[in-house]
Design a protein around this motif. Sequence first.
Motif, mmCIF file in Angstrom:
data_model
loop_
_atom_site.group_PDB
_atom_site.id
_atom_site.type_symbol
_atom_site.label_atom_id
_atom_site.label_comp_id
_atom_site.label_asym_id
_atom_site.label_seq_id
_atom_site.Cartn_x
_atom_site.Cartn_y
_atom_site.Cartn_z
ATOM 1 N N HIS A 6 0.818 -1.204 0.000
ATOM 2 C CA HIS A 6 0.000 0.000 0.000
ATOM 3 C C HIS A 6 0.858 1.264 0.000
ATOM 4 O O HIS A 6 0.395 2.331 0.346
ATOM 5 C CB HIS A 6 -0.942 0.008 1.204
ATOM 6 C CG HIS A 6 -0.249 0.008 2.533
ATOM 7 N ND1 HIS A 6 -0.025 -1.136 3.232
ATOM 8 C CD2 HIS A 6 0.253 1.018 3.281
ATOM 9 C CE1 HIS A 6 0.581 -0.842 4.360
ATOM 10 N NE2 HIS A 6 0.762 0.453 4.425
ATOM 11 N N GLU A 34 -0.914 -2.803 -6.920
ATOM 12 C CA GLU A 34 -2.353 -2.580 -6.861
ATOM 13 C C GLU A 34 -2.760 -1.884 -5.561
ATOM 14 O O GLU A 34 -2.168 -2.096 -4.508
ATOM 15 C CB GLU A 34 -3.072 -3.929 -6.961
ATOM 16 C CG GLU A 34 -4.589 -3.820 -7.004
ATOM 17 C CD GLU A 34 -5.234 -5.184 -7.061
ATOM 18 O OE1 GLU A 34 -6.444 -5.268 -6.842
ATOM 19 O OE2 GLU A 34 -4.512 -6.161 -7.341
ATOM 20 N N ASP A 35 -3.760 -1.035 -5.649
ATOM 21 C CA ASP A 35 -4.320 -0.352 -4.498
ATOM 22 C C ASP A 35 -4.737 -1.379 -3.450
ATOM 23 O O ASP A 35 -5.518 -2.288 -3.729
ATOM 24 C CB ASP A 35 -5.515 0.469 -4.975
ATOM 25 C CG ASP A 35 -6.305 1.091 -3.845
ATOM 26 O OD1 ASP A 35 -5.790 1.106 -2.706
ATOM 27 O OD2 ASP A 35 -7.410 1.577 -4.103
ATOM 28 N N SER A 81 -8.392 -2.459 -2.890
ATOM 29 C CA SER A 81 -9.112 -3.262 -3.884
ATOM 30 C C SER A 81 -8.915 -4.757 -3.674
ATOM 31 O O SER A 81 -9.521 -5.569 -4.375
ATOM 32 C CB SER A 81 -8.640 -2.888 -5.299
ATOM 33 O OG SER A 81 -7.309 -3.331 -5.521
ATOM 34 N N TYR A 90 -10.023 -3.015 2.916
ATOM 35 C CA TYR A 90 -11.064 -1.991 2.771
ATOM 36 C C TYR A 90 -12.148 -2.188 3.824
ATOM 37 O O TYR A 90 -12.682 -1.219 4.386
ATOM 38 C CB TYR A 90 -11.664 -2.047 1.361
ATOM 39 C CG TYR A 90 -12.420 -0.784 0.946
ATOM 40 C CD1 TYR A 90 -12.454 0.355 1.754
ATOM 41 C CD2 TYR A 90 -13.091 -0.739 -0.271
ATOM 42 C CE1 TYR A 90 -13.137 1.502 1.356
ATOM 43 C CE2 TYR A 90 -13.778 0.405 -0.686
ATOM 44 C CZ TYR A 90 -13.799 1.515 0.137
ATOM 45 O OH TYR A 90 -14.477 2.642 -0.250
ATOM 46 N N HIS A 118 -3.711 3.205 5.016
ATOM 47 C CA HIS A 118 -4.844 3.010 4.114
ATOM 48 C C HIS A 118 -6.183 3.336 4.765
ATOM 49 O O HIS A 118 -7.187 3.472 4.071
ATOM 50 C CB HIS A 118 -4.853 1.588 3.539
ATOM 51 C CG HIS A 118 -5.053 0.502 4.537
ATOM 52 N ND1 HIS A 118 -4.020 -0.042 5.268
ATOM 53 C CD2 HIS A 118 -6.170 -0.155 4.937
ATOM 54 C CE1 HIS A 118 -4.477 -0.989 6.053
ATOM 55 N NE2 HIS A 118 -5.793 -1.069 5.875
ATOM 56 N N VAL A 122 -6.856 6.875 3.671
ATOM 57 C CA VAL A 122 -7.210 6.847 2.248
ATOM 58 C C VAL A 122 -8.669 6.417 2.085
ATOM 59 O O VAL A 122 -9.436 7.024 1.339
ATOM 60 C CB VAL A 122 -6.275 5.886 1.475
ATOM 61 C CG1 VAL A 122 -6.728 5.747 0.025
ATOM 62 C CG2 VAL A 122 -4.839 6.381 1.529
ATOM 63 N N ARG A 155 -12.051 8.540 0.641
ATOM 64 C CA ARG A 155 -12.896 8.000 -0.440
ATOM 65 C C ARG A 155 -14.356 7.894 0.003
ATOM 66 O O ARG A 155 -15.271 8.253 -0.732
ATOM 67 C CB ARG A 155 -12.397 6.621 -0.863
ATOM 68 C CG ARG A 155 -11.090 6.641 -1.607
ATOM 69 C CD ARG A 155 -10.794 5.281 -2.170
ATOM 70 N NE ARG A 155 -9.421 5.198 -2.652
ATOM 71 C CZ ARG A 155 -8.883 4.106 -3.161
ATOM 72 N NH1 ARG A 155 -9.595 3.003 -3.242
ATOM 73 N NH2 ARG A 155 -7.634 4.106 -3.578
#
Length: 300
Positions: free
Chosen positions: A34, A40-41, A44, A54, A124, A127, A131
């Motif tokens: 991360h 990759e994010d 996800s 997430y 994260h 982040v 979002r």
Amino acid sequence: EAVSTAAGASSTATDGDRALVSPSHLTAVDGHTHNGGGTEDILSIRMGARDSPYCDACSTVLEEFYGSWVTTMMKQVSSAEAQGGGSAPPAVTYNDDTEAMVQSFCTNRSVSQINTAPPVYAAHVKVACERIMKLRKRELVGQFLSAELDGRILPQKNAVICGEWLGACPMQARGKNTGGKCGVCRLMVEDLAFETRRAAPLLVSASASASGAGRDAARTRMRSHLEHVCQNAYYRRPLKRDDVDLCEDLVDDHRELILDTYFEGGKNGKDSSGEGGRGSGGRPNELSSTGAGTSAGAGA
């Protein structure tokens, strides 16, 4: 935490005399990181799984938002009561103070722990917060405007916001405990794994890390998690008061065994009976098994 876990060795990045120590399952998830680097994010990865990055982040944001919401609403109530007038309960409205809290939620250190220094949560989480507030800020507010101030509403709110709206978590709220004392113990370990996955890496000096201070700091932080894990369980699943009492009894009676299990796999753990790894009935204690230690360390 700041030591290796049953899932694998910890990862360390040095900056001068500072060492950033983070567990392997937060540094890399299924081969992804991360921290940029063209990978990759992290948000996800395994979308919709209960222990995905997430889902952990969204659940954290929801808990923090609820805490900030309650603080803001209670200030309104106190202000209205101080002004007096009438016997009716004071009205709570979406005013300028509420709007200021919502707008600055992810960044204002006096509003939430999302952006504290030193950090409480992994990067994260912030982040994800930004979002979520960008995508669903007004809907999120709507969910709480019409709800009573009771943390027991959060499991269902999580299913709607983090599950149905964002796809970060399962769309079904967690069920009630049906496993008695054993079930409560499993839920406690599950929540400790959640606390570990979402936590920020510990910053320790290189010299302190070499002397074992990082390990001591990690144990201290896990001890802090244990102090709150039973009461915070209300935020994550529907529980009876008896379940919370059982959880608190487990922590009070076996705190050191739980810590030893988490960091050592429980091989040298002693429970309150004095028998290493055995309960009062002589049966091997589940907490002392290597498998239990692996689950907590790996965040399974």
